[in-house]
Design a protein around this motif. Structure first.
Motif, PDB file in Angstrom:
ATOM      1  N   LEU B  85      -9.836  32.952 103.377  1.00 22.71           N
ATOM      2  CA  LEU B  85     -10.911  31.562 103.791  1.00 22.71           C
ATOM      3  C   LEU B  85     -11.855  32.115 102.984  1.00 22.71           C
ATOM      4  N   LYS B  86     -12.296  31.271 102.564  1.00 20.73           N
ATOM      5  CA  LYS B  86     -13.356  31.620 101.658  1.00 20.73           C
ATOM      6  C   LYS B  86     -14.949  30.480 101.506  1.00 20.73           C
ATOM      7  N   ILE B  87     -16.030  31.705 102.279  1.00 20.56           N
ATOM      8  CA  ILE B  87     -17.112  30.896 102.082  1.00 20.56           C
ATOM      9  C   ILE B  87     -18.538  31.941 100.673  1.00 20.56           C
ATOM     10  N   VAL B  88     -18.686  30.571 100.745  1.00 20.54           N
ATOM     11  CA  VAL B  88     -19.820  30.642  99.180  1.00 20.54           C
ATOM     12  C   VAL B  88     -20.887  30.932  99.670  1.00 20.54           C
ATOM     13  N   PHE B  89     -21.949  31.609  98.825  1.00 16.50           N
ATOM     14  CA  PHE B  89     -23.240  31.186  99.321  1.00 16.50           C
ATOM     15  C   PHE B  89     -23.692  32.005  97.144  1.00 16.50           C
ATOM     16  N   VAL B  90     -24.518  30.935  97.031  1.00 19.78           N
ATOM     17  CA  VAL B  90     -25.033  31.061  95.854  1.00 19.78           C
ATOM     18  C   VAL B  90     -26.494  31.361  95.962  1.00 19.78           C
ATOM     19  N   ASP B  91     -26.855  32.910  95.316  1.00 18.28           N
ATOM     20  CA  ASP B  91     -28.480  33.405  95.627  1.00 18.28           C
ATOM     21  C   ASP B  91     -28.813  33.327  97.129  1.00 18.28           C
ATOM     22  N   GLY B  92     -27.509  32.816  98.160  1.00 21.38           N
ATOM     23  CA  GLY B  92     -28.446  33.121  99.708  1.00 21.38           C
ATOM     24  C   GLY B  92     -28.121  31.219 100.175  1.00 21.38           C
ATOM     25  N   ILE B  93     -27.605  30.143  99.206  1.00 16.49           N
ATOM     26  CA  ILE B  93     -27.830  29.299 100.038  1.00 16.49           C
ATOM     27  C   ILE B  93     -26.182  28.687  99.671  1.00 16.49           C
ATOM     28  N   PHE B  94     -25.981  28.144 101.123  1.00 17.46           N
ATOM     29  CA  PHE B  94     -24.190  28.042 101.386  1.00 17.46           C
ATOM     30  C   PHE B  94     -23.540  27.045 100.150  1.00 17.46           C
ATOM     31  N   ASP B  95     -22.394  26.876  99.794  1.00 19.51           N
ATOM     32  CA  ASP B  95     -22.249  25.972  98.633  1.00 19.51           C
ATOM     33  C   ASP B  95     -20.811  25.536  99.030  1.00 19.51           C
ATOM     34  N   CYS B 149     -36.642  34.924 109.914  1.00 17.50           N
ATOM     35  CA  CYS B 149     -37.221  33.916 108.981  1.00 17.50           C
ATOM     36  C   CYS B 149     -35.589  33.358 107.870  1.00 17.50           C
ATOM     37  N   ALA B 150     -34.300  34.030 108.496  1.00 16.28           N
ATOM     38  CA  ALA B 150     -32.910  33.714 107.909  1.00 16.28           C
ATOM     39  C   ALA B 150     -32.783  32.790 107.258  1.00 16.28           C
ATOM     40  N   THR B 151     -32.578  32.061 106.248  1.00 12.93           N
ATOM     41  CA  THR B 151     -32.534  30.311 106.011  1.00 12.93           C
ATOM     42  C   THR B 151     -31.445  29.660 105.813  1.00 12.93           C
ATOM     43  N   ASP B 152     -30.069  31.237 105.965  1.00 12.95           N
ATOM     44  CA  ASP B 152     -28.650  30.275 105.849  1.00 12.95           C
ATOM     45  C   ASP B 152     -27.629  31.392 106.681  1.00 12.95           C
ATOM     46  N   GLY B 153     -26.033  31.285 106.700  1.00 15.63           N
ATOM     47  CA  GLY B 153     -25.648  31.922 107.293  1.00 15.63           C
ATOM     48  C   GLY B 153     -24.216  31.755 107.979  1.00 15.63           C
ATOM     49  N   VAL B 154     -23.454  32.164 108.703  1.00 12.88           N
ATOM     50  CA  VAL B 154     -22.192  31.616 109.556  1.00 12.88           C
ATOM     51  C   VAL B 154     -22.960  31.805 110.980  1.00 12.88           C
ATOM     52  N   VAL B 155     -21.663  31.443 111.828  1.00 13.60           N
ATOM     53  CA  VAL B 155     -21.496  32.436 113.424  1.00 13.60           C
ATOM     54  C   VAL B 155     -20.087  31.596 113.278  1.00 13.60           C
ATOM     55  N   ILE B 156     -19.331  32.781 113.840  1.00  9.77           N
ATOM     56  CA  ILE B 156     -17.881  32.958 113.971  1.00  9.77           C
ATOM     57  C   ILE B 156     -17.819  33.111 114.885  1.00  9.77           C
TER      58      ILE B 156
END
Ligand SMILES: Nc1ncnc2c1ncn2[C@@H]1O[C@H](COP(=O)(O)OP(=O)(O)O)[C@@H](O)[C@H]1O
Ligand SMILES: [Mg+2]
Lengths: 251, 429
Positions: B85-95, B149-156
């Protein structure tokens, strides 16, 4: 086949001359034995022929079927048909024995312009040859020589030789560390490879091995030179009287 | 005092260059707490003992140093052959477009932001919590900065055995990107999950992953850090392990001018097992630091650290690894090995292995070596007809084998091996 002319070799790092004019010709189909006291330069000769670093040839030449061996990289010599069964086979943790063998066989085939062996054909061949040498599947899976007993290491050398089918087989004290049964296995392995197109240079300390691998010619090496050459009876003479008489005779 | 003030000034300068994310509820509390902790600690400087071998300045500077984009068209996507299952971040932003739907049986996945907006969320008990626990006895302010300060991420959250791995893919498309990602993972009792990570992420990447493994849970982590030559990264992996749980992490790093990977693992329940391994390949301007801290605070736990580095052309490798066995953590089995293979005289390896043991019935060992390719082995291979370059590669892969063996899944291990071979092949140009 192998022609060594007036070979002089010194250590690269030290000003120490080890071979001082070796002359030797091994014909195809023949077995030559080299005997001699410890430190006389037998292993050095085998290393110089197979291309190990650390030695400098100061004079003389060595050719295999007319090709200059001494200018070639070790892998090129192997592809040309030189094989050295090491006095002290090297342990290589992390490299599987089987992977190693297959890489070696196929690298040589490639260098000679032959097609590589398929995994299946290779496996079949190894199993067959390993069986003759009583090398089990477990030993083939282990890393190269790691945890092998002295006898297992020597049998592994002969297995490599059988797989690579060299033209010139150099055996450096392959008998050391072997019990009678293992010696027999090793000798059978070597004898199976004897044929009209292959030459052997069997370095040994003792006459023992030569009871099993019958030499055509026996040379005595001392202090970097071959000081005497004769037939199989020369080995028996060494066995009986040691080297002292021969050394005295030429002195 | 002047030193402490310099660290605090560095933190304020860094914070001034950031826009703090807006949040509410539990997230706001967690962030505010982290911010206060960061302001008290400051950011690390060259003089910090924990940063003796790695200069933190490019990681702490207000602005990210630029990093040229890198691409190699011949490079197939890492893990591309694996069903995941792909989760893509581009320069730190979820895509979202490039990512798969965040759905899998037995797994709950959400974007960090969504979790933070919920009034009540399981992630509250993990986010910033493991990071905060990991600040003692050694401070890790860059992780605290991340929590704040984290701007993005996932919780699983895994409640069962996941049917396929989750792959976090970090693309780097801007030369000046400065990404701060924070992931939270919770493996519930008896559940099992594999997380794959790959890619350079940004010009500068600060990433934290907190992993709570409940009793009997299993977590596998395999990552490759992008080949971009100029990228910089500081990553923290915080884990707390329950009884009879399993934690395995493997990282392959090839290239990258600066990488500091910290792992802080707490063996909190009895009979747990934690393995952490790394294979780093450095050529030229490359600085790679593995800093590991494993605390045994329960009975009969096993931990294993295996770190290998292959360095050439002036590359630098660092390993700081500690096993702390607390009083009462009897029957601890701790193993640590760090080794470097220097392919020339220009490269260097610094190792600081440490054991600190307060229990009497434990077996702990550690070793560290630095060496060149074994010339005898090399000659042996060549004497059998193996060409020089190939023989060297065989010995390099043999050197790395103990680390690669830590990858449990054979398909993934093969993928990593193929990447390592690719690096070696390119080396021969
Ligand atoms: N790499 C080396 N470094 C130092 N001395 C060496 C080296 N190789 C050989 N020698 C020396 O050269 C001489 C011959 O050694 P060697 O060829 O091993 O003899 P043999 O095999 O006949 O016992 C010995 O004196 C040995 O110590
Ligand atoms: Mg010898």
């Amino acid at each position: 086949m192998l022609e060594i002319k007036n070979l002089h070799v010194k250590l690269e790092e030290e000003d120490k001359q080890i071979l001082k004019g070796v002359n030797l010709t091994v014909e195809a189909g023949r077995v030559h034995a080299i005997m001699g006291p410890n430190g006389s330069g037998k292993s050095t000769l085998s290393y110089v022929l197979s291309g190990r670093d650390g030695y400098e040839v100061t004079e003389g030449a060595a050719t295999l079927n007319g090709e200059d061996l001494l200018g070639m990289e070790p892998e090129a010599r192997a592809a040309a048909g030189v094989f050295l069964a090491f006095q002290y086979p090297v342990e290589i943790p992390g490299v599987g024995n089987m992977t190693f063998l297959r890489t070696a066989v196929n690298a040589q085939r490639k260098a000679r312009g032959q097609e590589e062996l398929s995994a299946g054909d290779f496996l079949k061949l190894v199993r067959e040859k390993a069986k003759d040498l009583k090398i089990d599947a477990e030993m083939l899976k282990r890393p190269v020589n790691v945890g092998f007993s002295g006898g297992e290491k020597k049998r592994n050398e002969i297995l490599q030789m059988a797989m690579l089918e060299p033209k010139l087989c150099i055996l450096d004290e392959t008998d050391s560390g072997l019990d009678v049964d293992a010696m027999k296995l090793v000798a059978d392995g070597v004898n199976a490879l004897r044929d009209a197109n292959r030459g052997f240079l069997v370095i040994t300390h003792y006459q023992r091995l030569l009871n099993h691998i019958k030499p055509d010619v026996v040379h005595i090496m001392a202090d970097g030179r071959i000081i005497k050459t004769g037939g199989p009876e020369l080995a028996l003479e060494v066995e009986k009287n040691g080297y002292a008489d021969i050394l005295a005779e030429v002195a | 005092m002047a030193l402490a003030q310099a660290k605090i000034d560095a933190a304020e300068a860094r914070l001034a260059a950031l826009s703090l994310p807006e949040s509410t509820g539990w997230a706001q509390t967690a962030r505010a707490d982290a911010l206060a902790r960061l302001r008290a600690m400051g950011l690390p400087g060259r003089r910090d003992e924990y940063w003796k071998y790695t200069d933190p300045s490019s990681l702490t500077a207000p602005e990210a140093p630029r990093a040229a984009l890198f691409s190699d068209p011949s490079d197939a996507p890492v893990f591309g052959e694996i069903d995941r299952l792909k989760i893509v971040f581009v320069d730190g932003i979820f895509d979202a477009e490039a990512s798969d739907p965040l759905e899998m049986a037995g797994i709950e996945i959400e974007r960090l932001d969504a979790a933070m907006q919920a009034d009540i969320h399981w992630a509250k008990d993990v986010y910033g919590v493991l990071e905060a626990r990991g600040q003692s006895p050694v401070e890790r302010p860059l992780a605290t900065l991340n929590t704040a300060c984290a701007t993005d991420g996932v919780v699983i959250r895994a409640t069962a055995r996941a049917e396929k791995p989750v792959n976090l893919i970090y693309l780097h498309k801007s030369e000046s990107s400065d990404a701060i990602l924070h992931h939270v993972v919770k493996i519930e009792s008896g559940a099992e999950l594999t997380v794959l990570e790959n890619g350079p992420a940004a010009a500068r990447f600060n990433k934290v992953m907190e992993v709570e493994v409940a009793d009997g849970g299993a977590f596998h982590h395999i990552r490759t850090q992008g080949r971009d030559h100029e990228r910089r990264a500081v990553t923290h992996l915080f884990a707390r392990l329950g009884a009879e749980s399993l934690f395995k992490s493997f990282t392959m790093t090839a290239n990258g001018v600066m990488t500091r990977n910290e792992a802080v693992i707490e063996m909190a329940g009895d009979d747990a097992s934690a393995h952490i391994a790394g294979a780093a390949l450095g050529d030229g301007e490359f600085h790679h630091d593995d800093t590991v801290f494993i605390t045994h605070d329960a009975l009969n736990c096993e931990s294993r650290q295996v770190f290998k580095k292959v360095l050439r052309n002036g590359a630098t490798g660092v390993f700081q690894g500690k096993i702390l066995v607390k009083a009462g953590a009897q029957k601890t089995d701790g193993y640590q090995i760090s080794q470097s293979l220097l392919l020339d005289d220009d490269s260097q390896f610094y190792a600081k292995p440490e054991l600190e043991i307060y229990a009497d019935d434990v077996a702990c060992s550690h070793g560290s070596t630095t060496g060149a390719i074994d010339e005898d082995a090399l000659f042996y291979l060549r004497s059998r007809g193996v060409p020089l370059a190939r023989a060297q590669d065989m010995l390099v892969l043999a050197f790395l084998a103990e680390a690669i063996e830590e990858i449990a899944d054979e398909t993934i291990a093969d993928e990593i091996l193929a990447r390592l071979r690719g690096w070696l092949d390119r080396r021969h140009g």
